[in-house]
Design a protein around this motif. Structure first.
Motif, short mmCIF file in Angstrom:
data_model
loop_
_atom_site.label_atom_id
_atom_site.label_comp_id
_atom_site.label_asym_id
_atom_site.label_seq_id
_atom_site.Cartn_x
_atom_site.Cartn_y
_atom_site.Cartn_z
N GLU A 130 0.82 -1.21 0.00
CA GLU A 130 0.00 0.00 0.00
C GLU A 130 0.86 1.26 0.00
O GLU A 130 0.62 2.19 -0.77
CB GLU A 130 -0.89 0.00 1.24
N SER A 131 1.85 1.27 0.88
CA SER A 131 2.68 2.47 1.01
C SER A 131 3.50 2.72 -0.25
O SER A 131 3.69 3.88 -0.66
CB SER A 131 3.59 2.36 2.22
N ASP A 135 3.55 6.06 -2.58
CA ASP A 135 4.82 6.81 -2.53
C ASP A 135 5.53 6.88 -3.87
O ASP A 135 6.06 7.92 -4.25
CB ASP A 135 5.72 6.17 -1.48
N SER A 153 -0.81 -5.26 2.40
CA SER A 153 -0.09 -4.72 3.55
C SER A 153 0.76 -5.79 4.20
O SER A 153 0.31 -6.92 4.41
CB SER A 153 -1.07 -4.15 4.59
N VAL A 169 5.90 1.36 9.47
CA VAL A 169 4.89 0.85 8.54
C VAL A 169 3.50 1.26 9.02
O VAL A 169 3.14 1.02 10.17
CB VAL A 169 4.97 -0.68 8.41
N THR A 170 2.73 1.89 8.15
CA THR A 170 1.36 2.27 8.48
C THR A 170 0.43 1.83 7.36
O THR A 170 0.87 1.55 6.23
CB THR A 170 1.24 3.80 8.65
N ALA A 172 -2.08 2.36 4.40
CA ALA A 172 -2.19 3.43 3.40
C ALA A 172 -3.10 2.97 2.26
O ALA A 172 -2.74 3.02 1.09
CB ALA A 172 -0.80 3.81 2.87
#
Length: 552
Positions: A130-131, A135, A153, A169-170, A172
Motif C-alpha cells: 500500500e505504502s 509513494d 499490507s 509501517v502504516t 495506506a
C-alpha cells in the motif's frame, strides 16, 4: 570433445544425487499442485505468528487468477511483484501462473529503475505494498501503461507487530486500488480454466541486479526453475514438511528457487520474516526451528555481529548454504567456530535460474593454496561448466579464463534483447562474465568479474584476492576493493572496510597487513573505513558505488 564433457566432478557425488537425469520436465504450477495433494491443510507459509496452509493458498490463488482474468489479463501477460518477503508474494506468484501469466519479480528498493523495467517488460499488472503504491509506484505504473493494480499490507496475516520491523509501517489503503487479500478471499476456490502452461513457457522475467549496467530481463522458463529446485531437493534429501527459512529476498533468483520453490517441492512451510533484520532473524530461527537456510555471506556476517547472536539459535539447521555474494574462507571458519555449522558455498546467476555449481552435502570446499580462494563447488550433475579462453576454446585444469555454463537451468534468452542474447548466450551456452578456474576433480573457483580487474602498472589485480586477505583480519567485518585512477600506474588498489562491533584499527595497519600477505602491487595503497558498505538487496556488495568515491 574436451575433458569438461567427461564431467569429472560426477565421481565426487553420492549415488542419489546422480539420479538427476530422472527429473521429469514440468511446470512450477504442476509442482505446486502436487504439494497441495501431499500437504493438504499443512502449513505452506509461516509469517511472524500467522500461517497459511497449502489448501488455503490453493483456494486464494484461484481467486487471484479469477480476478486477473475478469480484468482482461491474458496468457503470457506480465505481472510485476514489488513486495518484501511476505505471504502475499507467494499468493501473487502462484495466482499469476494459474492465470497463464509471467511474473516479473522486482526489487522493492527500486525507484527510478521501476519505470525502465515496467516499460521494458510490457507489464500489464502489478502487486505492491500500500505504502509503495502511494509513494512511488502509482505514478510510474500509470506512465508505463500498467492496467491492473493490486496492493497489500505487510501488516496482514502476521500477529507479532514487531517494532523492529514495522516501526515505520502504516496502513495506506487507496480507494481506487483493490486489496490483494480481499480480492482473493471474495473469489477463493473459483473455477479457473487450465492455462495450458508447458515446461518451456516463460515463468519469470528476472531482471539482473544491474551491477554491470542497465538491468536485463532473463527469461526463466518453468523447466529452468523446476529442474533446479528438484536438484536441491535431491541434494538435501530432506523429508516432506521440513521447514525452510527464507533468509534471501524472494524477488532474487536465489530466494525464488532455493527457498520458495524448494519448499513447494518438499511440500514444506516457508518461514518468512518480512525483511532481513538480524535480531528478528535470530529470534525466528530459535522459534521456527528450520532445517535449511540459504543467504548471502553478508547476511551471515551481520548475524554474527549482532549482540543477540548465539550458536544455539542455529541448532535445528541441517544445511546452511551461501549464495548471491562471494563467500570468504575466514567467514566460513568463524561461523563454524561459533555455531558448529559449515556454510556450503554455491554459485549461480539470474541466467542460470540460481545454482549451477554447489558444494555437495557430504563434502567441504577446498581452498586454493596459491590464492587462498574458497572453491564455489562442483557443477550440478546436469550441468557442464567449463573455463574458456579469449578465443572461446576450452582451457586446461587450473588455467584461468571465463566461466561458461551449459545445462537445463540456463535461460534461453533475454527479454526483447536479441543482441545481448547473442553476445551472452551464443548457442544456448551462458558466458557468465566471471573469471575463474577448475581443478582436475571439477572444483570451480571464481577469481572475479572480468570488468572488475584492476590494472596497476600492467599487473593484474583481482579484487577478490585482496578482499579475502582483509577478511582474515580480526577487526574487519566487510571489505570491498576497487581500482582508482592513478596518473603514474593507470590504476591503484583501494580498499573500503567496515569493522566488527567493538573493534578499532588504523588504516595503515590494514595496508601493512595486506603487504605481509600479498605481492606489493596487490596491497591497497589507500584504505577507507566506513560504517556500512552499499549492497544490493540480495546482499552483494556494490563495488561500483565505491568507485564513485575515488579521488579525482
Amino acid at each position: 570433445m574436451s575433458w569438461y564433457d567427461d564431467r569429472p566432478w560426477m565421481d565426487r557425488y553420492e549415488e542419489r544425487v546422480r539420479r538427476v537425469g530422472d527429473i521429469p520436465a514440468r511446470t512450477a504450477l504442476d509442482m505446486f499442485e502436487s504439494a497441495v495433494v501431499t500437504a493438504g491443510d499443512g502449513p505452506a507459509v509461516r509469517y511472524l505468528g500467522g500461517t497459511l496452509g497449502y489448501r488455503e493458498v490453493d483456494q486464494l490463488t484461484d481467486g487471484i487468477a479469477a480476478y486477473l482474468l475478469e480484468n482482461g489479463f491474458q496468457r503470457g501477460d506480465r505481472l510485476a511483484i514489488y513486495l518484501q518477503n511476505i505471504p502475499q508474494f507467494v499468493l501473487a506468484l502462484i495466482g499469476t501462473w494459474k492465470a497463464g501469466g509471467v511474473v516479473v519479480p522486482l526489487n522493492p528498493m527500486y525507484r527510478d529503475e521501476l519505470a525502465h523495467i515496467l516499460t521494458d517488460a510490457g507489464v500489464t499488472a502489478i502487486v505492491c505494498s500500500e505504502s509503495a503504491w502511494a509513494d512511488r509506484v502509482g505514478s510510474r505504473a500509470s506512465e508505463a501503461g500498467v492496467r491492473i493494480a493490486l496492493t497489500s499490507s505487510e501488516l496482514d496475516i502476521q500477529t507479532s507487530d514487531d517494532e523492529r520491523l514495522f516501526r515505520t509501517v502504516t496502513r495506506a489503503r487507496s480507494e481506487n486500488v483493490p486489496d490483494l487479500l480481499e480480492v482473493a478471499r471474495v473469489r477463493a476456490g473459483a473455477t479457473v480454466p487450465d492455462p495450458g502452461l508447458t515446461p518451456e513457457d516463460i515463468a519469470l522475467v528476472s531482471y539482473t541486479s544491474g551491477t554491470s549496467g542497465v538491468p536485463k530481463g532473463a527469461t526463466n522458463t518453468h523447466r529452468n526453475l523446476t529442474v533446479n529446485s528438484a536438484i536441491l531437493r535431491l541434494y538435501e534429501d530432506k523429508p516432506a514438511g521440513a521447514p525452510i527459512f527464507a533468509l534471501a529476498p524472494l524477488f532474487h533468483i536465489t530466494g525464488m528457487v532455493c527457498q520458495l520453490l524448494t519448499a513447494i517441492d518438499l511440500a514444506s512451510p516457508l518461514i518468512l520474516v518480512y525483511r532481513f533484520e538480524p535480531g528478528v532473524v535470530l529470534d525466528a530461527l530459535e522459534r521456527e526451528r528450520p532445517i535449511f537456510m540459504v543467504g548471502p555471506s553478508t547476511a551471515y556476517m551481520a548475524l554474527m555481529a549482532h549482540p543477540d547472536f548465539s550458536g544455539e539459535r542455529f541448532a535445528s539447521l541441517e544445511a546452511v548454504m551461501s549464495g548471491g555474494a562471494p563467500l570468504p574462507p575466514a567467514i566460513v571458519e568463524r561461523f563454524r567456530e561459533l555455531t558448529g555449522k559449515y556454510i556450503r558455498n554455491g554459485y549461480g546467476l539470474t541466467e542460470t535460474s540460481a545454482p549451477c555449481v554447489v558444494v555437495p552435502p557430504n563434502l567441504e570446499a577446498p581452498v586454493d593454496p596459491a590464492s587462498g580462494t574458497l572453491a564455489i563447488g562442483l557443477p550440478l550433475p546436469c550441468a557442464v561448466v567449463r573455463i574458456i579462453g579469449e578465443d572461446g576454446k576450452d582451457l586446461e585444469p587450473l588455467e584461468v579464463g571465463e566461466i561458461a555454463v551449459d545445462g537445463p537451468m540456463v535461460v534461453p534468452a533475454y527479454w526483447n534483447k536479441p543482441d545481448a542474447t547473442a553476445q551472452a548466450l551464443p548457442g544456448g551456452r551462458l558466458l557468465t562474465g566471471d573469471v575463474g578456474f577448475m581443478d582436475a576433480e571439477g572444483w570451480v573457483y571464481v577469481v572475479d568479474r572480468k570488468k572488475d580487474m584492476i590494472n596497476a602498472s600492467g599487473f593484474k589485480v583481482w579484487p577478490r584476492e585482496v578482499e579475502d586477505v582483509l577478511y582474515q583480519h580480526p577487526a574487519v567485518r566487510e571489505a570491498a576493493v576497487v581500482g582508482e585512477p592513478d596518473s603514474y600506474r593507470g590504476e591503484t588498489v583501494a580498499a573500503f572496510v567496515s569493522l566488527r562491533p567493538g573493534t578499532t584499527v588504523e588504516t595503515a595497519d590494514l595496508v601493512e597487513y595486506c603487504r605481509e600477505r600479498l605481492a606489493t602491487y596487490k596491497a591497497p595503497r589507500r584504505v577507507e573505513i566506513v560504517d556500512e558498505l552499499p549492497k544490493t538487496a540480495s546482499g552483494k556488495i556494490l563495488r561500483r558505488e565505491m568507485r564513485r568515491r575515488a579521488p579525482a
